[in-house]
Design a protein around this motif. Structure first.
Motif, short mmCIF file in Angstrom:
data_model
loop_
_atom_site.label_atom_id
_atom_site.label_comp_id
_atom_site.label_asym_id
_atom_site.label_seq_id
_atom_site.Cartn_x
_atom_site.Cartn_y
_atom_site.Cartn_z
N LEU A 1 0.83 -1.21 0.00
CA LEU A 1 0.00 0.00 0.00
C LEU A 1 0.86 1.26 0.00
CD1 LEU A 1 -2.68 -1.17 2.57
CD2 LEU A 1 -3.09 -0.69 0.13
N ARG A 2 1.89 1.25 0.83
CA ARG A 2 2.79 2.41 0.92
C ARG A 2 3.42 2.70 -0.43
NH1 ARG A 2 8.06 2.59 1.23
NH2 ARG A 2 8.44 0.48 1.99
N GLY B 1 7.47 8.93 4.99
CA GLY B 1 6.17 9.53 4.66
C GLY B 1 5.02 8.81 5.35
N LEU B 2 5.01 7.49 5.25
CA LEU B 2 3.94 6.74 5.89
C LEU B 2 3.98 6.89 7.40
CD1 LEU B 2 1.54 4.82 5.63
CD2 LEU B 2 3.17 2.92 5.80
N THR B 3 5.19 6.86 7.95
CA THR B 3 5.37 7.04 9.39
C THR B 3 4.76 8.36 9.85
OG1 THR B 3 7.35 5.68 9.46
CG2 THR B 3 7.16 7.35 11.15
N GLY C 1 1.52 8.81 12.15
CA GLY C 1 1.91 9.27 13.48
C GLY C 1 2.56 8.19 14.33
N ILE C 2 3.34 7.33 13.69
CA ILE C 2 4.05 6.27 14.42
C ILE C 2 5.55 6.41 14.15
CG2 ILE C 2 2.09 4.69 14.46
CD1 ILE C 2 3.29 3.20 12.09
N THR D 1 7.12 1.18 12.11
CA THR D 1 6.70 0.96 10.73
C THR D 1 7.52 -0.15 10.09
OG1 THR D 1 6.11 3.30 10.52
CG2 THR D 1 6.35 2.07 8.47
N LEU D 2 8.83 -0.10 10.28
CA LEU D 2 9.70 -1.12 9.69
C LEU D 2 9.44 -2.49 10.30
CD1 LEU D 2 13.01 0.93 9.44
CD2 LEU D 2 11.55 0.18 7.54
N MET D 3 9.17 -2.53 11.60
CA MET D 3 8.86 -3.81 12.25
C MET D 3 7.57 -4.40 11.69
SD MET D 3 9.98 -3.04 16.20
CE MET D 3 9.16 -4.48 16.84
#
Length: 182
Positions: A21-22, A31-33, A37-38, A43-45
């Motif tokens: 999706l990203r 950007g996704l992070t 708001g995480i 996000t990588l995990m």
């Protein structure tokens, strides 16, 4: 919608879906992070399938990508319609257009090499010999760009080797160099 019956596989499925999706939305991890708001590490995990996603984050993610929450947990491929026609994504692009590091197709603009080639070399500041520390301070103050000394030094050295920049050994011992365009 088929949800995987293998619960031990869910983190991997969710991670693969989130990464897909990203990328379809043209967003970098940064950007996704920022959009969700995480943290980057979280996000990588998630993308690696190393952790479970919370129900709250799953709902937030589904809302951002305009999909059903159940799709995140499905091993069926998710295909986004035109990402810029999805309201939350379009809004994110508009609000963050100056943050090149958030978008896959603009990632190069944020690199130190691209910044030096496209911006700093044309700046009158570089006409006279400058030390790496002076360049770092100037870029931070003028362009709001925080650069690491080692990375900047490497790129300045490359530009010197290509004949784009001049370099002078300040003390004659290889400890400090002055870089300039003239």
């Amino acid at each position: 919608m088929e949800v995987s019956s293998k619960n031990d596989n869910l983190p991997e499925i969710v991670g693969n879906n989130l990464r897909s999706l990203r990328k379809q939305a043209g967003l970098t991890v940064e950007g996704l992070t920022y959009a969700l708001g995480i943290s980057i590490s979280y996000t990588l995990m998630i993308e690696r399938g190393a952790t479970n996603i919370s129900a709250k984050l799953a709902a937030q993610t589904a809302n951002f990508f305009d999909i059903q929450v159940s799709q995140l947990y499905s091993d069926r491929k998710i295909t986004l319609r035109s990402p810029l026609k999805i309201e939350p994504i379009a809004k994110f692009y508009k609000e963050n257009e100056k943050n090149a590091k958030f978008f896959i197709n603009r990632r190069g603009e944020y690199s130190v090499a691209a910044f030096l080639r496209n911006t700093l070399i044309a700046d009158p500041f570089m006409r006279e010999g400058k030390e790496v520390s002076e360049i770092i301070e100037y870029c931070s103050r003028t362009y709001h760009r925080d650069m690491k000394s080692q990375e900047l030094s490497r790129e300045l050295r490359r530009l010197h080797q290509k004949g784009v920049l001049f370099r002078k050994d300040k003390f004659g011992n290889g400890a400090i160099y002055l870089y300039s365009t003239h």
